[in-house]
Scaffold this motif. Structure first.
Motif, mmCIF file in Angstrom:
data_model
loop_
_atom_site.group_PDB
_atom_site.id
_atom_site.type_symbol
_atom_site.label_atom_id
_atom_site.label_comp_id
_atom_site.label_asym_id
_atom_site.label_seq_id
_atom_site.Cartn_x
_atom_site.Cartn_y
_atom_site.Cartn_z
ATOM 1 N N ARG A 131 81.542 51.694 -8.238
ATOM 2 C CA ARG A 131 82.149 51.037 -6.753
ATOM 3 C C ARG A 131 83.007 51.588 -5.839
ATOM 4 N NH1 ARG A 131 79.560 46.280 -5.833
ATOM 5 N NH2 ARG A 131 81.648 45.164 -4.378
ATOM 6 N N LEU A 190 76.101 54.484 -1.221
ATOM 7 C CA LEU A 190 75.796 53.052 0.036
ATOM 8 C C LEU A 190 75.955 53.563 1.940
ATOM 9 C CD1 LEU A 190 77.331 50.544 -0.545
ATOM 10 C CD2 LEU A 190 79.126 51.333 1.159
ATOM 11 N N ARG A 221 79.764 43.337 0.653
ATOM 12 C CA ARG A 221 80.553 43.143 -0.761
ATOM 13 C C ARG A 221 82.022 43.544 -0.950
ATOM 14 N NH1 ARG A 221 82.128 49.551 -2.014
ATOM 15 N NH2 ARG A 221 80.877 50.162 -4.274
ATOM 16 N N SER A 237 81.132 40.087 -2.402
ATOM 17 C CA SER A 237 79.703 39.638 -3.748
ATOM 18 C C SER A 237 79.328 39.536 -4.709
ATOM 19 C CB SER A 237 78.938 40.615 -2.131
ATOM 20 O OG SER A 237 78.983 41.563 -2.904
#
Length: 360
Positions: free
Chosen positions: A123, A154, A283, A286
């Motif tokens: 992430r 991304l 993001r 979510s």
């Protein structure tokens, strides 16, 4: 007998983290090889933009960029956590040293730490962390890190303009560097708070059991005990909670300031900045299912909330007194807001207005 620094099986943590991190997207692409020189250039550009927007200028020279993989990020952070958590692991290891449970605790601790770091490695996009490198390796300190595979994944997923997005990302990380290297007292103050929080830890297995029961009972009642910092906050002693309130206030301010600076500095030079901000904020919020549970349990959800809380605090303070009032947070550690003041900006404004501004 369990050695203090072996309470967590750190080698197991590394292996688990890299397995959870999984495939490194785009790492074999020729585009990836161009990432490091471009981010070096954009980091320098971002640093100038941050200085213009905030007035904060690093006292440690120019920023240095380093592109790393998920596995590289794991390696660096395992070393960081191993060193950072030593005050707690020392205490816990001493209490478990004669217990049959000790070897199992090592494996459980290593597996859990590895799972968390592995998930995070998928992430994180960038990081400025003055704790990430051992103190005896000054050549590797004070770096702005970018996790290249995640950045490129991304960009591909959302169709971002790569150069714009990388500059925008660099703005956030160089803002943090400007905070910690442009404000002389901030870094030692933060590290002191972290040491205070860890030294106040009392890792009592009975307390762990009590907290587990509280969480289960609260879930049955429909209450949520994990939303305000996860399990670490529930396990905190009263002394730790006082320190964590100060750390939380400081980090909310810094993260909010990073986002605000990123948006403002990029407003003219990065046409897609508003779009990037919307996507990244979505993001952050979510996560669903198991990912959401992990975020809540380990306190990441509370950290993500710091961004929004910090931005709201900055907006409220500037509404009352403009940037001049907000800039008083950088005068001294005593001027930093607590988490309570972050949530109630008028309390901070009233406290600061009662004290004359520092000359110069």
């Amino acid at each position: 007998m369990v050695e203090a620094d072996d309470l967590v099986d750190w080698r197991l943590a590394e292996r688990v983290a890299k397995k959870v991190g999984g495939h490194e997207p785009f790492i074999d692409s020729y585009h990836y090889r161009r990432l490091a020189p471009e981010l070096t250039e954009l980091t320098a550009q971002a640093e100038e933009m941050v200085a213009t927007e905030t007035g904060l200028k690093s006292m440690a020279g120019n920023a240095r960029a380093q592109v790393t993989t998920r596995a590289g990020w794991v390696d660096a952070n395992v070393a960081s956590f191993q060193r950072l958590l030593r005050p707690v692991t020392d205490k816990m290891a001493e209490r478990l040293s004669r217990s049959w449970f000790a070897p199992m605790a090592q494996r459980v601790g290593g597996t859990e730490m590895g799972a968390v770091l592995g998930w995070m490695s998928t992430r994180v996009l960038g990081q400025y962390d003055m704790l990430i490198i051992e103190d005896d390796r000054p050549e590797d300190q004070d770096m702005v890190y970018y996790v290249g595979p995640n950045v490129m994944a991304l960009e591909h997923k959302h169709g971002f303009d790569p150069r714009q997005f990388r500059l925008w990302l660099a703005l956030h990380e160089t803002t943090h560097r400007a905070q910690f290297t442009g404000i002389e007292w901030l870094r030692p103050h933060f590290l002191g708070l972290v040491r205070d929080a860890l030294q106040a830890a009392e890792p009592d297995p009975e307390h762990f059991k009590q907290v587990a029961r509280q969480v289960i009972e609260a879930r049955r009642r429909g209450d949520e005990l994990l939303a305000d910092g996860g399990v670490p906050a529930l396990l905190a002693t009263p002394e730790q909670k006082a320190v964590l309130d100060r750390i939380g206030g400081m980090m909310s301010l810094l993260e909010g300031h990073g986002d605000v600076t990123m948006d403002r500095a990029g407003a003219e030079g990065i046409p897609d900045a508003a779009h990037f901000a919307r996507v990244l904020r979505h993001r952050r919020n979510s996560a669903r299912g198991m990912a959401r549970l992990i975020q809540r349990v380990i306190g990441i959800e509370a950290k993500l909330n710091q961004y929004a809380a910090g931005e709201a605090f900055i907006e409220a303070v500037e509404t009352r007194g403009g940037p001049e009032l907000l800039n008083r947070v950088w005068e001294s550690p005593e001027k930093l807001p607590t988490m309570t003041e972050i949530r109630n900006p008028q309390q901070w404004v009233d406290r600061i207005n009662a004290v004359p501004a520092r000359a110069g």
